[in-house]
Design an enzyme around this catalytic site. Structure first.
Site, PDB file in Angstrom:
ATOM      1  N   LYS A  22       1.041  -1.226   0.057  1.00  0.00           N
ATOM      2  CA  LYS A  22      -0.054  -0.013  -0.114  1.00  0.00           C
ATOM      3  C   LYS A  22       0.875   1.300   0.026  1.00  0.00           C
ATOM      4  CE  LYS A  22      -1.664   1.487   3.966  1.00  0.00           C
ATOM      5  NZ  LYS A  22      -1.421   2.977   4.447  1.00  0.00           N
ATOM      6  N   ASN A  23       1.982   1.185   0.868  1.00  0.00           N
ATOM      7  CA  ASN A  23       2.686   2.505   1.054  1.00  0.00           C
ATOM      8  C   ASN A  23       3.630   2.748  -0.101  1.00  0.00           C
ATOM      9  OD1 ASN A  23       1.449   2.844   3.486  1.00  0.00           O
ATOM     10  ND2 ASN A  23       3.310   2.607   4.699  1.00  0.00           N
ATOM     11  N   ARG A 102      -4.060  10.823   5.499  1.00  0.00           N
ATOM     12  CA  ARG A 102      -3.210  11.796   5.183  1.00  0.00           C
ATOM     13  C   ARG A 102      -2.185  11.659   4.088  1.00  0.00           C
ATOM     14  NH1 ARG A 102      -2.009  13.959   9.706  1.00  0.00           N
ATOM     15  NH2 ARG A 102       0.259  14.407   8.775  1.00  0.00           N
ATOM     16  N   CYS A 126      -3.382  12.721  13.940  1.00  0.00           N
ATOM     17  CA  CYS A 126      -4.181  11.827  13.718  1.00  0.00           C
ATOM     18  C   CYS A 126      -3.974  10.760  14.990  1.00  0.00           C
ATOM     19  CB  CYS A 126      -3.593  10.765  12.412  1.00  0.00           C
ATOM     20  SG  CYS A 126      -2.116  10.078  12.595  1.00  0.00           S
ATOM     21  N   ARG A 131       1.958  14.511  13.377  1.00  0.00           N
ATOM     22  CA  ARG A 131       2.292  14.219  12.178  1.00  0.00           C
ATOM     23  C   ARG A 131       2.113  15.639  11.116  1.00  0.00           C
ATOM     24  NH1 ARG A 131      -0.097   8.487  10.387  1.00  0.00           N
ATOM     25  NH2 ARG A 131       1.857   8.537   8.675  1.00  0.00           N
ATOM     26  N   PRO A 132       2.964  16.520  11.421  1.00  0.00           N
ATOM     27  CA  PRO A 132       2.885  17.688  10.590  1.00  0.00           C
ATOM     28  C   PRO A 132       3.156  17.517   9.200  1.00  0.00           C
ATOM     29  CG  PRO A 132       4.737  18.036  11.993  1.00  0.00           C
ATOM     30  CD  PRO A 132       3.964  16.680  12.261  1.00  0.00           C
ATOM     31  N   ASP A 134       5.740  19.993   7.813  1.00  0.00           N
ATOM     32  CA  ASP A 134       6.439  20.998   7.448  1.00  0.00           C
ATOM     33  C   ASP A 134       7.670  21.001   6.798  1.00  0.00           C
ATOM     34  OD1 ASP A 134       6.919  19.439   9.735  1.00  0.00           O
ATOM     35  OD2 ASP A 134       8.071  21.095  10.817  1.00  0.00           O
ATOM     36  N   ASP A 316       6.043   0.499  11.603  1.00  0.00           N
ATOM     37  CA  ASP A 316       4.777  -0.238  11.307  1.00  0.00           C
ATOM     38  C   ASP A 316       4.687  -1.654  11.785  1.00  0.00           C
ATOM     39  OD1 ASP A 316       3.890   2.125  10.255  1.00  0.00           O
ATOM     40  OD2 ASP A 316       4.171   1.487   8.147  1.00  0.00           O
ATOM     41  N   ARG A 408      -8.061  -0.666   5.614  1.00  0.00           N
ATOM     42  CA  ARG A 408      -7.243   0.407   5.066  1.00  0.00           C
ATOM     43  C   ARG A 408      -5.710  -0.362   4.592  1.00  0.00           C
ATOM     44  NH1 ARG A 408      -5.609   4.350   8.651  1.00  0.00           N
ATOM     45  NH2 ARG A 408      -4.137   4.760   6.917  1.00  0.00           N
TER      46      ARG A 408
HETATM   47  C1  UD1 Z   1       5.015   6.768   6.278  1.00  0.00           C
HETATM   48  C2  UD1 Z   1       4.002   5.469   6.183  1.00  0.00           C
HETATM   49  C3  UD1 Z   1       3.742   5.030   7.561  1.00  0.00           C
HETATM   50  C4  UD1 Z   1       5.115   4.994   8.371  1.00  0.00           C
HETATM   51  C5  UD1 Z   1       6.010   5.988   8.394  1.00  0.00           C
HETATM   52  C6  UD1 Z   1       7.161   5.829   9.056  1.00  0.00           C
HETATM   53  C7  UD1 Z   1       2.974   5.912   4.009  1.00  0.00           C
HETATM   54  C8  UD1 Z   1       1.607   5.992   3.384  1.00  0.00           C
HETATM   55  N1  UD1 Z   1       2.841   5.818   5.199  1.00  0.00           N
HETATM   56  O1  UD1 Z   1       4.297   7.772   6.836  1.00  0.00           O
HETATM   57  O2  UD1 Z   1       3.082   3.569   7.292  1.00  0.00           O
HETATM   58  O3  UD1 Z   1       4.700   4.641   9.716  1.00  0.00           O
HETATM   59  O4  UD1 Z   1       6.267   6.447   7.065  1.00  0.00           O
HETATM   60  O5  UD1 Z   1       7.894   4.746   8.414  1.00  0.00           O
HETATM   61  O6  UD1 Z   1       3.835   5.736   3.374  1.00  0.00           O
HETATM   62  N2  UD1 Z   1       7.466  14.468  10.239  1.00  0.00           N
HETATM   63  C9  UD1 Z   1       7.429  15.982  10.556  1.00  0.00           C
HETATM   64  N3  UD1 Z   1       7.236  16.951   9.493  1.00  0.00           N
HETATM   65  C10 UD1 Z   1       7.073  16.552   8.199  1.00  0.00           C
HETATM   66  C11 UD1 Z   1       6.877  14.974   7.967  1.00  0.00           C
HETATM   67  C12 UD1 Z   1       7.237  14.146   8.932  1.00  0.00           C
HETATM   68  O7  UD1 Z   1       7.703  16.267  11.580  1.00  0.00           O
HETATM   69  O8  UD1 Z   1       6.832  17.320   7.405  1.00  0.00           O
HETATM   70  C13 UD1 Z   1       7.612  13.303  11.092  1.00  0.00           C
HETATM   71  C14 UD1 Z   1       6.291  12.829  11.772  1.00  0.00           C
HETATM   72  O9  UD1 Z   1       5.556  13.448  12.586  1.00  0.00           O
HETATM   73  C15 UD1 Z   1       6.878  11.567  12.118  1.00  0.00           C
HETATM   74  C16 UD1 Z   1       8.330  11.367  11.335  1.00  0.00           C
HETATM   75  O10 UD1 Z   1       8.545  12.622  10.959  1.00  0.00           O
HETATM   76  O11 UD1 Z   1       7.400  11.472  13.609  1.00  0.00           O
HETATM   77  C17 UD1 Z   1       8.456  10.577  10.127  1.00  0.00           C
HETATM   78  O12 UD1 Z   1       7.026  10.487   9.596  1.00  0.00           O
HETATM   79  P1  UD1 Z   1       7.025  10.144   8.069  1.00  0.00           P
HETATM   80  O13 UD1 Z   1       8.252   9.291   7.416  1.00  0.00           O
HETATM   81  O14 UD1 Z   1       6.923  11.636   7.193  1.00  0.00           O
HETATM   82  O15 UD1 Z   1       5.697   9.211   7.965  1.00  0.00           O
HETATM   83  P2  UD1 Z   1       4.606   9.207   6.729  1.00  0.00           P
HETATM   84  O16 UD1 Z   1       5.272   9.553   5.484  1.00  0.00           O
HETATM   85  O17 UD1 Z   1       3.329  10.021   7.165  1.00  0.00           O
END
Ligand code: UD1
Length: 429
Positions: A22-23, A102, A126, A131-132, A134, A316, A408
């Site tokens: 899925k990811n 998201r 969530c 999960r920002p 930024d 995960d 999902r």
């Molecule tokens: C993706 C996966 C999710 C997995 C995660 C970590 C998908 C659809 N989902 O989620 O299943 O658990 O990777 O392997 O692929 N962060 C910030 N700012 C940002 C972006 C991220 O602070 O702009 C932080 C997040 O809050 C979190 C960390 O970075 O604490 C990692 O998040 P991220 O790797 O971005 O997760 P997702 O891509 O949302």
């Protein structure tokens, strides 16, 4: 609402086919927006998150058709999606879709790169943390986008219409930000360097597909990606990689039930850290070219595990391994380093008798002999599946409520588990 009922105590054995990830499939689908030619993506899992992304793309004007492959006896039903973003009428991802998933924010990069503008609803928090986004926005600003936040929407516009290459260092590793910026950088003017980039296999899958569309990406599989922007990308045919989290979950079911399960259709190389954890817990793991077999004949052993970005142990799989720790001999430690609130499954596991103490981002888990069945509630995707693992092991019949989270991310899990010998069925609340 659907509910799963599981009679515990059965030993699971047999083979199970792994679905497409899925990811990986979600960003591949979003990447259709970067070209006006057709993308043909195969091995797409049949999941509600995929439907949400499909709805978002169609809402924007993408022409989408689905070829369903005939199911085989292993319940493998990967679909082929044909996506053509020739007539895009809408550059906006509305709140109603983004709040459901998201990962919808991944359309920001391709829209900005191809059309020079995009509007995306901010996803909000969530269940597993704030999960920002930024990092995504910081990178697009460095590439020349002007970003405004209005009425809950990110409004992004590129002066002159074309993003420019930039040298970007992510503060911490982010899968979504790496993917979003990677897609956008393929069409930017000049070279982009992404440092501290995510190197998850799903990011590599996206980079490989973009290269097959004419992009120039190097450093795939490392923490530094270099992208030489091109004028235009073309269509391609691409197969989604296997879902390492689904595979790991079925292997964990062997550990939970003292079983013998082979997951077929996946290379062991993309999930080494998870396989090492199973081995440290005393399970026997056989690695083949395109399958992995887990055999669990002795009691599980206590261990210490920390979640990390790839190639470390994935967040995960945290809930699933925490569940195995609940029935391991001795006291285990689980450290969650990626998301701040990813222990929602703990109170539910405690309802099944688990001995878990939460201390900040650590779990201290002292093994019990067995879970005792109860009614429990699923709270997020991986939390739902860990309750299934516990229920498969438990004495008695467990009811898991609110299983829509599972749909999902796990393709027909009750059919796959039944084929392995579980007694599991779906009913209404
Ligand atoms: C993706 C996966 C999710 C997995 C995660 C970590 C998908 C659809 N989902 O989620 O299943 O658990 O990777 O392997 O692929 N962060 C910030 N700012 C940002 C972006 C991220 O602070 O702009 C932080 C997040 O809050 C979190 C960390 O970075 O604490 C990692 O998040 P991220 O790797 O971005 O997760 P997702 O891509 O949302």
């Amino acid at each position: 609402m659907d509910k799963l009922v599981i009679e515990g105590g059965k030993t699971l054995t047999g083979k199970v086919m792994v679905a497409g990830a899925k990811n990986a499939a979600l960003p591949l689908m979003a990447a259709c927006l970067i070209t006006d030619e057709t993308l043909k993506i195969s091995n797409v899992p049949h999941l509600s998150d995929i439907t949400t992304m499909a709805n978002l793309l169609v809402h924007m004007g993408v022409d989408l058709s689905i070829e369903s492959l005939k199911e085989d006896e292993n319940f493998q039903s990967g679909r082929v999606l044909c996506l053509t973003a020739k007539n895009i009428s809408e550059h906006r991802a509305p709140y109603d879709i983004v709040r459901r998933m998201r990962a919808s924010v991944i359309v920001l990069g391709p829209l900005l790169a191809r059309f020079g503008e995009a509007e995306i609803s901010l996803p909000g928090g969530c269940a597993i943390g704030a999960r920002p986004i930024d990092y995504h926005l910081m990178a697009f600003e460095k590439m020349g986008a002007k970003i405004d936040l209005e009425e809950g929407y990110v409004k992004a516009k590129v002066e002159g219409g074309r993003l420019k290459g930039a040298d970007i260092t992510f503060p911490t590793v982010s899968v979504g930000a790496t993917e979003n910026v990677l897609i956008a950088a393929t069409l930017a003017k000049g070279k982009t360097i992404l440092r501290n980039a995510a190197c998850e296999p799903e990011v590599g899958d996206l980079a490989n597909m973009l290269n097959s569309m004419g992009a120039k990406i190097t450093g795939i599989g490392t923490h530094t990606l270099e992208i030489e922007g091109v004028e235009k990308l073309h269509g391609t045919e691409y197969r989604v990689i296997a879902d390492r989290i689904e595979a790991g979950t079925y292997l964990a079911a062997a550990g939970a039930t003292g079983g013998d399960i082979e997951v077929v259709g996946i290379s062991p190389d993309i999930m080494s850290s998870t396989l090492e954890v199973f081995e440290k817990m005393g399970m026997k793991i056989e690695r083949k070219e395109n399958s992995i077999r887990a055999i669990s004949t002795t009691p599980l052993l206590a261990i210490k595990v920390s979640t990390q970005p790839h190639p470390g142990f994935p967040t995960d799989m945290q809930a699933q391994i925490s569940t195995l720790m609940c029935i391991a001999e001795g006291t285990s430690i689980m450290e969650e380093n990626i998301f701040e609130n990813r222990f929602m499954h703990v109170p539910e596991l405690q309802r099944l008798g688990a001995n878990i103490v939460v201390d900040g981002n650590f779990l201290s888990i002292t093994g019990i002999k067995n879970f005792k069945a109860a009614e429990v509630m699923a709270t997020d995707l991986r939390a739902s599946v860990c309750l299934i693992l516990a229920a498969l092991r438990a004495e008695g019949t467990t009811g898991i409520n609110r299983v829509y989270h599972l749909d999902r991310g796990y393709e027909r899990i009750e059919e796959k588990l039944s084929a392995l010998g579980a007694t599991i069925y779906r009913t209404k609340d």
